[in-house]
Scaffold this active site. Sequence first.
Site, PDB file in Angstrom:
ATOM      1  CG  HIS A   1      -0.452   0.238   2.507  1.00 13.49           C
ATOM      2  ND1 HIS A   1      -0.176  -0.767   3.403  1.00 13.49           N
ATOM      3  CD2 HIS A   1      -0.129   1.388   3.151  1.00 13.49           C
ATOM      4  CE1 HIS A   1       0.278  -0.261   4.532  1.00 13.49           C
ATOM      5  NE2 HIS A   1       0.322   1.061   4.406  1.00 13.49           N
TER       6      HIS A   1
ATOM      7  CG  ASP B   1       0.046  -4.084   2.772  1.00  7.63           C
ATOM      8  OD1 ASP B   1       0.467  -3.500   1.754  1.00  7.63           O
ATOM      9  OD2 ASP B   1      -0.199  -3.490   3.849  1.00  7.63           O
TER      10      ASP B   1
ATOM     11  CB  SER C   1       2.891   2.090   6.121  1.00  6.13           C
ATOM     12  OG  SER C   1       1.564   1.877   6.487  1.00  6.13           O
TER      13      SER C   1
END
Length: 267
Positions: free
Chosen positions: A75, A120, A219
């Site tokens: 992402h 992911d 992230s």
Amino acid sequence: MFLHFGILLLLSQGLVGEVDVSEAIDGDSRIIGGQDATPGMAKYQVSIRIHKRKREGHGCGGSIINEQYVLTAAHCVFRKKLKDMSIVVGSNKLSKGGDRYMIKKLVPHENYSPRTIKNDIAIIQIEGKFKFSDKVQPIELLKEMAPVGKKCLLTGWGYTDYNKITVPNNLQMLEFETLSNDDCNKQLNRSHFTNLLPLDAGQLCVKRPKGTGACHGDSGGPLVIQDDKNKTVQMGVVSWGVPCGKNFPDVFSSVHGFFDWIWSKIN
């Protein structure tokens, strides 16, 4: 702030003695509730920078896995443009230092789903090669499934205050404890994000100390552990969590679960 169906995708905009990772894992290190990391502890750490017009900000974390490649979350790169991103390594401060590299290729997992946040995981190939030094080194990847109930360590530049949107200049570190996916599913079933469950073999969970946890900007960042030979290896990549520092586990993409996929992309 990037929200996806109410779930937090952990994206962001916006000298001391060297310490070994094993010392940090054994210490009192608590990102939200974290403490400053040190230059000798996370030489593999990457800051993925986002460029908009003439402004630049930290977007995601990542890790150096060899001379040309960075491991991060899908992402963080999904539908992004190469010209809008760069990689900075070799500094624990966002404001100065380090070496910058332009990006040659973005490789998110082919089956990454923004709707379910499964698969992911992503690889970034830089232009040229990283110049390794006493501040820049690759991290080895964990081939086996991560053991449950073991201490592990996350580093990143995610928000240190979710409400005030405070981005740290200094790299932060935070200690976690690994959790089984069964236990994690049970705990996350109490959240509002049951549509993302159950977790699959490509995901892993960690228990965070109360009032702490990963947040925007973490992230793609590396979760590391000490293996049986006391070598620091990467076991996870920050994926998603219940924002921010709530009493729920954080979810990572499993390095073990994607080990073959990673190596197929870099060899």
